[in-house]
Design an enzyme around this catalytic site. Structure first.
Site, PDB file in Angstrom:
ATOM      1  N   HIS A  55       5.625  16.717   1.652  1.00 43.21           N
ATOM      2  CA  HIS A  55       6.949  17.302   1.415  1.00 43.21           C
ATOM      3  C   HIS A  55       6.804  18.796   1.164  1.00 43.21           C
ATOM      4  O   HIS A  55       6.229  19.215   0.157  1.00 43.21           O
ATOM      5  CB  HIS A  55       7.629  16.632   0.223  1.00 43.21           C
ATOM      6  CG  HIS A  55       9.023  17.121  -0.014  1.00 43.21           C
ATOM      7  ND1 HIS A  55      10.075  16.775   0.804  1.00 43.21           N
ATOM      8  CD2 HIS A  55       9.550  17.965  -0.931  1.00 43.21           C
ATOM      9  CE1 HIS A  55      11.178  17.363   0.372  1.00 43.21           C
ATOM     10  NE2 HIS A  55      10.886  18.102  -0.674  1.00 43.21           N
ATOM     11  N   HIS A  57       8.833  22.825   1.849  1.00 44.40           N
ATOM     12  CA  HIS A  57       9.806  23.753   2.421  1.00 44.40           C
ATOM     13  C   HIS A  57       9.054  25.077   2.544  1.00 44.40           C
ATOM     14  O   HIS A  57       8.905  25.798   1.551  1.00 44.40           O
ATOM     15  CB  HIS A  57      11.024  23.934   1.513  1.00 44.40           C
ATOM     16  CG  HIS A  57      11.637  22.643   1.041  1.00 44.40           C
ATOM     17  ND1 HIS A  57      12.527  21.923   1.801  1.00 44.40           N
ATOM     18  CD2 HIS A  57      11.490  21.948  -0.109  1.00 44.40           C
ATOM     19  CE1 HIS A  57      12.902  20.840   1.120  1.00 44.40           C
ATOM     20  NE2 HIS A  57      12.282  20.829  -0.030  1.00 44.40           N
ATOM     21  N   ARG A  78      17.943  27.283  -7.810  1.00 43.58           N
ATOM     22  CA  ARG A  78      18.517  26.988  -6.503  1.00 43.58           C
ATOM     23  C   ARG A  78      19.333  28.190  -5.988  1.00 43.58           C
ATOM     24  O   ARG A  78      19.336  28.461  -4.792  1.00 43.58           O
ATOM     25  CB  ARG A  78      19.396  25.728  -6.584  1.00 43.58           C
ATOM     26  CG  ARG A  78      19.708  25.147  -5.215  1.00 43.58           C
ATOM     27  CD  ARG A  78      20.501  23.866  -5.313  1.00 43.58           C
ATOM     28  NE  ARG A  78      21.892  24.098  -5.700  1.00 43.58           N
ATOM     29  CZ  ARG A  78      22.897  23.255  -5.432  1.00 43.58           C
ATOM     30  NH1 ARG A  78      22.656  22.132  -4.790  1.00 43.58           N
ATOM     31  NH2 ARG A  78      24.117  23.530  -5.817  1.00 43.58           N
ATOM     32  N   TYR A 117      16.169  21.935   6.653  1.00 45.85           N
ATOM     33  CA  TYR A 117      17.638  21.869   6.666  1.00 45.85           C
ATOM     34  C   TYR A 117      18.280  23.211   6.960  1.00 45.85           C
ATOM     35  O   TYR A 117      19.493  23.352   6.911  1.00 45.85           O
ATOM     36  CB  TYR A 117      18.170  21.290   5.350  1.00 45.85           C
ATOM     37  CG  TYR A 117      17.678  21.982   4.091  1.00 45.85           C
ATOM     38  CD1 TYR A 117      18.348  23.091   3.585  1.00 45.85           C
ATOM     39  CD2 TYR A 117      16.548  21.529   3.424  1.00 45.85           C
ATOM     40  CE1 TYR A 117      17.899  23.738   2.448  1.00 45.85           C
ATOM     41  CE2 TYR A 117      16.093  22.172   2.285  1.00 45.85           C
ATOM     42  CZ  TYR A 117      16.766  23.273   1.796  1.00 45.85           C
ATOM     43  OH  TYR A 117      16.317  23.914   0.668  1.00 45.85           O
ATOM     44  N   HIS A 204      19.438  15.077   3.081  1.00 46.53           N
ATOM     45  CA  HIS A 204      18.874  15.959   2.060  1.00 46.53           C
ATOM     46  C   HIS A 204      18.831  15.260   0.707  1.00 46.53           C
ATOM     47  O   HIS A 204      17.826  15.298   0.002  1.00 46.53           O
ATOM     48  CB  HIS A 204      19.680  17.257   1.961  1.00 46.53           C
ATOM     49  CG  HIS A 204      19.210  18.156   0.859  1.00 46.53           C
ATOM     50  ND1 HIS A 204      19.603  17.994  -0.452  1.00 46.53           N
ATOM     51  CD2 HIS A 204      18.337  19.194   0.861  1.00 46.53           C
ATOM     52  CE1 HIS A 204      18.997  18.899  -1.206  1.00 46.53           C
ATOM     53  NE2 HIS A 204      18.229  19.642  -0.434  1.00 46.53           N
ATOM     54  N   ARG A 207      23.658  13.990  -2.757  1.00 50.38           N
ATOM     55  CA  ARG A 207      24.644  15.055  -2.965  1.00 50.38           C
ATOM     56  C   ARG A 207      25.122  15.638  -1.641  1.00 50.38           C
ATOM     57  O   ARG A 207      26.158  16.289  -1.576  1.00 50.38           O
ATOM     58  CB  ARG A 207      24.026  16.190  -3.801  1.00 50.38           C
ATOM     59  CG  ARG A 207      23.772  15.815  -5.246  1.00 50.38           C
ATOM     60  CD  ARG A 207      23.031  16.929  -5.984  1.00 50.38           C
ATOM     61  NE  ARG A 207      21.588  16.845  -5.822  1.00 50.38           N
ATOM     62  CZ  ARG A 207      20.820  17.809  -5.323  1.00 50.38           C
ATOM     63  NH1 ARG A 207      21.339  18.945  -4.928  1.00 50.38           N
ATOM     64  NH2 ARG A 207      19.514  17.638  -5.228  1.00 50.38           N
ATOM     65  N   HIS A 268      10.367  12.900  -5.024  1.00 51.91           N
ATOM     66  CA  HIS A 268      10.515  13.059  -6.482  1.00 51.91           C
ATOM     67  C   HIS A 268      10.695  11.698  -7.171  1.00 51.91           C
ATOM     68  O   HIS A 268       9.796  11.240  -7.835  1.00 51.91           O
ATOM     69  CB  HIS A 268      11.656  14.018  -6.876  1.00 51.91           C
ATOM     70  CG  HIS A 268      11.548  15.377  -6.265  1.00 51.91           C
ATOM     71  ND1 HIS A 268      10.454  16.176  -6.473  1.00 51.91           N
ATOM     72  CD2 HIS A 268      12.375  16.072  -5.423  1.00 51.91           C
ATOM     73  CE1 HIS A 268      10.605  17.316  -5.813  1.00 51.91           C
ATOM     74  NE2 HIS A 268      11.756  17.273  -5.164  1.00 51.91           N
ATOM     75  N   ASP A 319       5.920  20.898  -1.827  1.00 53.25           N
ATOM     76  CA  ASP A 319       7.350  21.159  -1.999  1.00 53.25           C
ATOM     77  C   ASP A 319       7.704  22.643  -1.953  1.00 53.25           C
ATOM     78  O   ASP A 319       7.807  23.219  -0.882  1.00 53.25           O
ATOM     79  CB  ASP A 319       7.823  20.487  -3.301  1.00 53.25           C
ATOM     80  CG  ASP A 319       9.347  20.430  -3.419  1.00 53.25           C
ATOM     81  OD1 ASP A 319      10.030  20.867  -2.489  1.00 53.25           O
ATOM     82  OD2 ASP A 319       9.850  19.948  -4.453  1.00 53.25           O
TER      83      ASP A 319
HETATM   84 ZN    ZN Z   1      12.168  19.434  -1.578  1.00 56.32          ZN
END
Ligand code: ZN
Length: 431
Positions: A55, A57, A78, A117, A204, A207, A268, A319
């Site tokens: 995982h 990004h 975020r 994404y 994703h 949410r 997670h 991650d």
């Molecule tokens: Zn992630």
């Protein structure tokens, strides 16, 4: 090609001395003891299967050092990540990913699951080629030499209540499930036939998708036989939001929409209930732990021991890539459980190594990978028993030393699909 390794970890509790590994067309065809045949390649040190960041990004790498010192919670972090995402062009995305993948290779990571994404232009308009951003990641992987599973993530809503995307999330959204599905199917065609690139799909999070969307993503994964991923219960607020909107936990919602199966990896799964964990272990789904990121973001300590005890396959992810060192992720799984449970030896060293290798390859759809055996992709890493991390260890405790004391600094050589991409710590390619 015949490789002779001084030592190799073949999955047992100790390492084996003098191992010959024969490789043809990127695949291991035989593994045996010392041979009369002259080796084409001799590798000093301990050969282990290539490690996997299941995982990642890649673009979050640019936040390294820029947010680690800040206060606030996950949601404040975020905001910073969204500001970074706002101005990334396909060219910048590719260059950044190529650097990250190079760093991963030097650290002994031979396969990465890019949870992608960032699909469209900043105002949400698709590029002329709708998969331009995904293909930027594919090109970055091919430039660096890493094995890639591109995990194409659906991102349609800004909350479990189905609210439309926030302005900062506009470029993540395809506007509807049909458009996402059409683009994901096109992506499958674009990567078809590439020996070291595969596709996965994701929602994703709960949410970012409605229950109907979740069911449709799971259907496409099943239809195309792809790995299926999702971020789940990273933060307690997500659980509260899901309970308020749907009357069930995020894991409960996945179970109700057909999202939980053996092809599923839950990223997670930090804040899960005992009932959630029963649903997970009963479904055959795996869990991908990202301990350095979970610590950095203040997410909490996940119940890794409980997952392991009920047979849930574990994998590891870098991650946010604030740290890229899968050895540290391995060690933290054990150390976080020691701190949480007040006892040692919660996870066997071999199991930690399996999470970093075979568990990761399973999560990314490379079913036979992550182990040094005939039929597996020839993704191999050499760790140096004379490194600062490891010097003085014995054969008998080498596996524990690798899982609990090594760092990326012990990695000397890396092969992906039989190609020698890192020699003596340096990348053979130019990325
Ligand atoms: Zn992630």
């Amino acid at each position: 090609v015949l490789i002779h390794a001084e030592y190799a970890w073949l999955g047992a509790s100790t390492v084996t001395g003098g191992v010959a590994v024969e490789v043809e067309d990127g695949t291991i065809v035989s593994v045996g003891g010392s041979t009369n045949k002259t080796a084409d390649v001799t590798l000093g040190g301990i050969l282990i299967p290539g490690t996997v960041s299941a995982h990642s990004h890649a673009f979050h790498r640019r936040l390294r050092g820029r947010t680690q010192g800040e206060g606030g919670d996950f949601w404040a972090w975020r905001e910073a990540m969204y500001r970074l995402a706002a101005d990334l062009t396909p060219e910048a995305y590719e260059d950044l990913a190529a650097v990250v993948f190079g760093e991963m290779l030097r650290s002994g990571i031979t396969a990465v699951g890019e949870f992608h994404y960032l699909h469209h232009q900043p105002d949400g308009t698709p590029y002329l080629e709708p998969n331009m951003m995904g293909m930027a990641l594919v090109r970055a992987a091919e430039r660096s030499g890493i094995r890639l599973t591109l995990i194409d993530a659906l991102y349609l809503t800004s909350g479990a209540d189905g609210a439309p995307p926030l302005p900062d999330q506009t470029r993540f959204s395809d506007g509807g499930i049909e458009a996402w599905e059409e683009r994901a199917r096109a992506m499958a065609s674009l990567v078809q036939g590439k020996p070291t690139v595969a596709l996965g799909v994701a929602a994703h999070s709960v949410r970012a998708a409605t229950p109907n969307d979740l069911a449709r993503v799971a259907d496409l994964a099943s239809d195309l036989d792809l790995p299926l991923h999702i971020h789940i219960s990273e933060q307690p607020a997500e659980n509260d939001e899901c309970l308020a909107a749907h009357g069930v936990t995020p894991t409960g919602l996945l179970a109700a929409t057909g999202f939980l199966s053996e092809r599923t990896t839950l990223v997670h799964a930090t804040h899960t209930s005992a009932n959630d964990r029963e649903l997970i272990s009963g479904s055959g789904a795996g869990v991908c732990l990202c301990p350095t990121t979970e610590a950095d973001l203040g997410d909490g300590i996940g119940p890794a021991a409980e997952y392991a005890a009920s047979g849930v396959p574990l994998s590891l992810g870098s991650d946010s890539n604030a740290v890229i060192d899968i050895f540290e992720e391995m060690r933290r799984v054990e150390h976080h459980d020691r701190l949480r449970l007040g006892r040692r030896g919660v996870h066997q060293p071999g199991d930690l190594l399996r999470a970093a290798t075979v568990g990761g390859m399973r999560a990314l759809g490379w079913a036979d990978g992550g182990i040094i055996t005939a039929g597996a992709p020839a993704d191999l890493v050499v760790v140096d028993p004379d490194s600062d991390d490891l010097h003085g260890i014995d054969e008998d405790n080498a596996v524990a030393a690798i899982a609990l004391a090594a760092t990326r600094a012990s990695v000397t050589d890396v092969l992906v699909n039989g190609e020698h991409v890192v020699r003596d710590g340096s990348l053979a390619t130019s990325s």
